[in-house]
Write a protein that holds these residues in place. Structure first.
Motif, short mmCIF file in Angstrom:
data_model
loop_
_atom_site.label_atom_id
_atom_site.label_comp_id
_atom_site.label_asym_id
_atom_site.label_seq_id
_atom_site.Cartn_x
_atom_site.Cartn_y
_atom_site.Cartn_z
N ASP A 23 36.97 58.96 50.36
CA ASP A 23 36.35 60.24 49.57
C ASP A 23 35.96 61.31 50.64
O ASP A 23 35.67 60.72 51.80
N PRO A 24 35.82 62.37 50.53
CA PRO A 24 35.29 63.31 51.29
C PRO A 24 34.10 63.18 51.52
O PRO A 24 33.07 62.75 50.52
N VAL A 25 33.38 63.59 52.63
CA VAL A 25 31.88 63.55 52.95
C VAL A 25 31.55 64.91 52.13
O VAL A 25 30.31 64.62 51.65
N PHE A 26 32.01 66.01 52.40
CA PHE A 26 31.52 67.27 51.79
C PHE A 26 32.26 67.48 50.44
O PHE A 26 33.66 67.52 50.63
N THR A 27 31.73 68.12 49.51
CA THR A 27 32.50 68.49 48.26
C THR A 27 32.14 70.21 48.07
O THR A 27 32.71 70.80 47.09
N GLU A 28 31.41 70.57 48.70
CA GLU A 28 31.04 71.87 48.72
C GLU A 28 30.36 72.44 50.07
O GLU A 28 30.06 71.70 51.06
N GLY A 29 30.05 73.82 50.04
CA GLY A 29 29.53 74.52 51.20
C GLY A 29 30.43 74.69 52.23
O GLY A 29 30.16 75.05 53.39
N PHE A 30 31.88 74.80 51.90
CA PHE A 30 32.90 75.30 52.75
C PHE A 30 32.77 76.88 53.02
O PHE A 30 32.11 77.71 52.18
N ILE A 31 33.17 77.15 54.17
CA ILE A 31 32.94 78.53 54.50
C ILE A 31 34.36 79.10 54.83
O ILE A 31 35.55 78.37 54.95
N LYS A 32 34.59 80.22 55.04
CA LYS A 32 35.81 81.05 55.14
C LYS A 32 36.62 80.71 56.54
O LYS A 32 35.96 80.29 57.56
N THR A 33 37.88 80.60 56.44
CA THR A 33 38.49 80.33 57.91
C THR A 33 38.38 81.29 58.81
O THR A 33 37.96 82.55 58.59
N ASP A 34 38.72 80.88 59.82
CA ASP A 34 38.49 81.72 61.41
C ASP A 34 39.62 81.90 62.00
O ASP A 34 40.30 80.85 62.57
N ASP A 35 40.45 82.99 62.20
CA ASP A 35 41.61 83.09 62.98
C ASP A 35 41.52 82.73 64.22
O ASP A 35 42.50 82.35 65.00
N SER A 36 40.30 82.49 64.81
CA SER A 36 40.20 82.10 66.45
C SER A 36 40.71 80.82 66.76
O SER A 36 40.76 80.52 67.85
N ILE A 37 40.85 79.97 65.46
CA ILE A 37 41.27 78.52 65.95
C ILE A 37 42.59 78.25 65.63
O ILE A 37 43.28 77.24 65.71
N VAL A 38 43.09 79.27 65.13
CA VAL A 38 44.64 79.19 64.56
C VAL A 38 45.47 79.73 65.91
O VAL A 38 45.25 80.33 66.82
N GLY A 39 46.51 78.65 65.95
CA GLY A 39 47.43 78.80 67.04
C GLY A 39 47.86 77.62 67.50
O GLY A 39 47.78 76.54 66.67
N VAL A 40 48.55 77.43 68.74
CA VAL A 40 49.06 75.95 69.04
C VAL A 40 48.14 75.66 70.45
O VAL A 40 47.94 76.56 71.27
N TRP A 41 47.65 74.49 70.47
CA TRP A 41 46.81 74.07 71.40
C TRP A 41 47.16 72.67 72.26
O TRP A 41 48.02 71.89 71.70
N VAL A 42 46.81 72.65 73.38
CA VAL A 42 47.09 71.46 74.10
C VAL A 42 45.89 70.92 74.76
O VAL A 42 44.85 71.79 75.07
N MET A 43 45.64 69.56 74.74
CA MET A 43 44.32 69.08 75.60
C MET A 43 44.64 69.68 77.04
O MET A 43 45.59 69.56 77.70
N GLU A 44 43.49 69.96 77.40
CA GLU A 44 43.32 70.73 78.90
C GLU A 44 43.78 69.68 80.15
O GLU A 44 44.68 70.09 80.78
N GLU A 45 43.70 68.39 79.74
CA GLU A 45 43.94 67.37 80.60
C GLU A 45 45.39 66.93 80.70
O GLU A 45 46.03 66.50 81.70
N GLU A 46 46.20 67.35 79.50
CA GLU A 46 47.59 67.23 79.59
C GLU A 46 48.44 68.65 79.98
O GLU A 46 49.76 68.46 80.02
#
Length: 171
Positions: A23-46
Protein backbone atom coordinates in the motif's frame (compact mmCIF):
# COMPACT_ATOMS: atom_id res chain seq x y z
CA UNK A 1 11.10 -11.58 1.68
CA UNK A 2 8.73 -12.72 -1.06
CA UNK A 3 10.10 -13.87 -4.40
CA UNK A 4 8.54 -10.89 -6.17
CA UNK A 5 10.20 -8.49 -3.74
CA UNK A 6 13.50 -10.28 -4.21
CA UNK A 7 13.12 -9.97 -8.00
CA UNK A 8 12.52 -6.25 -7.70
CA UNK A 9 15.55 -5.83 -5.44
CA UNK A 10 17.80 -7.69 -7.87
CA UNK A 11 16.47 -5.99 -11.01
CA UNK A 12 16.42 -2.48 -9.66
CA UNK A 13 18.98 -2.17 -6.92
CA UNK A 14 18.91 1.58 -6.59
CA UNK A 15 15.20 2.26 -6.62
CA UNK A 16 13.83 -0.76 -4.88
CA UNK A 17 16.61 -2.24 -2.79
CA UNK A 18 14.86 -0.34 -0.06
CA UNK A 19 11.71 -1.50 1.63
CA UNK A 20 8.63 -2.23 -0.41
CA UNK A 21 4.99 -1.94 0.56
CA UNK A 22 1.73 -3.28 -0.87
CA UNK A 23 0.00 0.00 0.00
CA UNK A 24 1.14 3.58 -0.53
CA UNK A 25 2.78 5.38 2.39
CA UNK A 26 1.14 8.67 1.37
CA UNK A 27 -2.35 9.05 -0.09
CA UNK A 28 -2.47 12.86 -0.06
CA UNK A 29 -0.21 15.90 0.05
CA UNK A 30 1.25 15.46 -3.41
CA UNK A 31 2.76 18.50 -5.13
CA UNK A 32 3.19 19.56 -8.75
CA UNK A 33 5.84 17.93 -10.86
CA UNK A 34 9.08 19.83 -11.38
CA UNK A 35 10.70 19.94 -14.80
CA UNK A 36 14.18 20.08 -13.21
CA UNK A 37 14.18 16.30 -12.64
CA UNK A 38 12.86 15.42 -16.09
CA UNK A 39 15.48 13.91 -18.38
CA UNK A 40 17.94 11.05 -18.68
CA UNK A 41 20.27 10.49 -15.73
CA UNK A 42 23.32 8.37 -15.00
CA UNK A 43 24.98 7.57 -11.69
CA UNK A 44 28.03 9.78 -11.46
CA UNK A 45 30.23 6.80 -10.55
CA UNK A 46 29.25 5.05 -13.81
CA UNK A 47 29.94 7.93 -16.20
CA UNK A 48 33.39 6.63 -17.19
CA UNK A 49 31.82 3.69 -19.06
CA UNK A 50 28.52 4.84 -20.56
CA UNK A 51 28.20 1.56 -22.48
CA UNK A 52 27.67 -0.29 -19.18
CA UNK A 53 26.01 2.50 -17.18
CA UNK A 54 22.48 2.08 -15.87
CA UNK A 55 20.49 5.04 -17.12
CA UNK A 56 17.38 6.38 -15.43
CA UNK A 57 14.83 8.18 -17.60
CA UNK A 58 12.27 10.47 -15.96
CA UNK A 59 9.37 11.92 -17.94
CA UNK A 60 6.57 14.18 -16.80
CA UNK A 61 3.11 12.69 -17.41
CA UNK A 62 1.03 15.53 -15.98
CA UNK A 63 1.14 18.03 -13.10
CA UNK A 64 1.23 15.29 -10.46
CA UNK A 65 3.01 12.25 -11.99
CA UNK A 66 6.26 11.18 -13.59
CA UNK A 67 7.09 7.95 -15.36
CA UNK A 68 10.50 6.54 -14.46
CA UNK A 69 12.27 3.86 -16.47
CA UNK A 70 15.23 2.19 -14.75
CA UNK A 71 17.56 0.78 -15.93
CA UNK A 72 16.51 2.47 -19.14
CA UNK A 73 18.86 0.83 -21.60
CA UNK A 74 18.29 -2.77 -20.56
CA UNK A 75 15.53 -5.21 -21.50
CA UNK A 76 14.78 -5.94 -17.84
CA UNK A 77 14.25 -2.26 -17.00
CA UNK A 78 11.17 -1.43 -14.95
CA UNK A 79 8.61 1.30 -15.43
CA UNK A 80 7.42 3.25 -12.40
CA UNK A 81 4.82 5.86 -11.59
CA UNK A 82 6.29 8.53 -9.30
CA UNK A 83 4.38 11.19 -7.40
CA UNK A 84 6.23 14.15 -5.86
CA UNK A 85 5.73 15.13 -2.22
CA UNK A 86 7.21 17.74 0.04
CA UNK A 87 7.57 16.66 3.68
CA UNK A 88 9.43 18.72 6.27
CA UNK A 89 10.78 20.92 3.44
CA UNK A 90 12.32 17.91 1.71
CA UNK A 91 11.37 16.47 -1.65
CA UNK A 92 10.24 12.88 -1.95
CA UNK A 93 8.98 10.69 -4.73
CA UNK A 94 6.47 8.00 -3.88
CA UNK A 95 7.29 5.32 -6.43
CA UNK A 96 4.99 2.53 -7.61
CA UNK A 97 6.20 -0.26 -9.89
CA UNK A 98 4.10 -0.51 -13.04
CA UNK A 99 5.79 -3.38 -14.84
CA UNK A 100 8.43 -4.38 -17.32
CA UNK A 101 8.67 -6.25 -20.59
CA UNK A 102 9.08 -9.47 -18.56
CA UNK A 103 6.73 -8.82 -15.62
CA UNK A 104 3.82 -6.81 -16.94
CA UNK A 105 1.78 -5.34 -15.52
CA UNK A 106 2.53 -5.32 -11.81
CA UNK A 107 -0.73 -4.96 -9.90
CA UNK A 108 -0.85 -2.92 -6.72
CA UNK A 109 -2.23 -4.97 -3.84
CA UNK A 110 -0.85 -8.24 -5.26
CA UNK A 111 2.80 -7.47 -4.68
CA UNK A 112 4.96 -5.02 -2.79
CA UNK A 113 5.21 -2.21 -5.32
CA UNK A 114 5.48 1.08 -3.38
CA UNK A 115 8.53 2.79 -1.92
CA UNK A 116 9.82 6.31 -1.25
CA UNK A 117 12.87 8.10 -2.56
CA UNK A 118 14.35 11.28 -1.08
CA UNK A 119 15.57 13.61 -3.84
CA UNK A 120 18.05 16.42 -3.14
CA UNK A 121 18.77 18.79 -6.01
CA UNK A 122 22.41 19.76 -6.34
CA UNK A 123 24.16 22.27 -8.57
CA UNK A 124 25.33 21.47 -12.09
CA UNK A 125 22.47 19.16 -13.07
CA UNK A 126 23.00 16.64 -10.27
CA UNK A 127 20.65 14.88 -7.86
CA UNK A 128 21.24 13.01 -4.63
CA UNK A 129 18.91 10.01 -4.71
CA UNK A 130 18.27 8.24 -1.40
CA UNK A 131 15.94 5.21 -1.17
CA UNK A 132 14.29 4.15 2.07
CA UNK A 133 16.37 2.08 4.44
CA UNK A 134 15.51 -1.61 3.96
CA UNK A 135 15.48 -2.06 7.75
CA UNK A 136 12.09 -0.33 7.75
CA UNK A 137 10.34 -3.00 5.68
CA UNK A 138 8.57 -4.44 8.72
CA UNK A 139 6.87 -1.10 9.41
CA UNK A 140 3.33 -0.51 8.26
CA UNK A 141 2.94 2.32 5.73
CA UNK A 142 1.02 4.46 8.27
CA UNK A 143 3.77 3.96 10.87
CA UNK A 144 6.46 4.90 8.37
CA UNK A 145 4.52 8.00 7.35
CA UNK A 146 4.41 9.15 10.99
CA UNK A 147 8.16 8.62 11.28
CA UNK A 148 8.83 10.65 8.14
CA UNK A 149 6.54 13.48 9.24
CA UNK A 150 7.90 13.55 12.82
CA UNK A 151 10.29 16.54 13.25
CA UNK A 152 12.30 14.43 15.71
CA UNK A 153 13.07 11.71 13.17
CA UNK A 154 16.53 11.56 11.65
CA UNK A 155 16.12 11.17 7.89
CA UNK A 156 19.69 9.87 7.70
CA UNK A 157 18.37 6.82 9.59
CA UNK A 158 15.23 6.50 7.44
CA UNK A 159 16.99 6.70 4.07
CA UNK A 160 20.23 5.08 2.89
CA UNK A 161 23.36 6.82 1.65
CA UNK A 162 22.84 8.98 -1.42
CA UNK A 163 23.84 8.05 -4.94
CA UNK A 164 24.66 11.04 -7.11
CA UNK A 165 22.99 11.13 -10.51
CA UNK A 166 24.01 13.53 -13.26
CA UNK A 167 21.72 14.60 -16.09
CA UNK A 168 22.97 13.55 -19.51
CA UNK A 169 23.21 16.58 -21.72
CA UNK A 170 20.51 17.00 -24.35
CA UNK A 171 23.15 18.02 -26.88
Amino acid sequence: MKATSLLFCVVIPLLLASCLFKDPVFTEGFIKTDDSIVGVWVMEEEMADMEKADLAACFKVDDSHYILHYPAQKKDGMYFDAQPLKVRDRELLQVRALGSLKDRPVRAGDKEVFTLIWIEKLAAGKLNVRPLNGKLEKKAPAELRKMIEDPGSDWNELFVEAKVFKRISKE
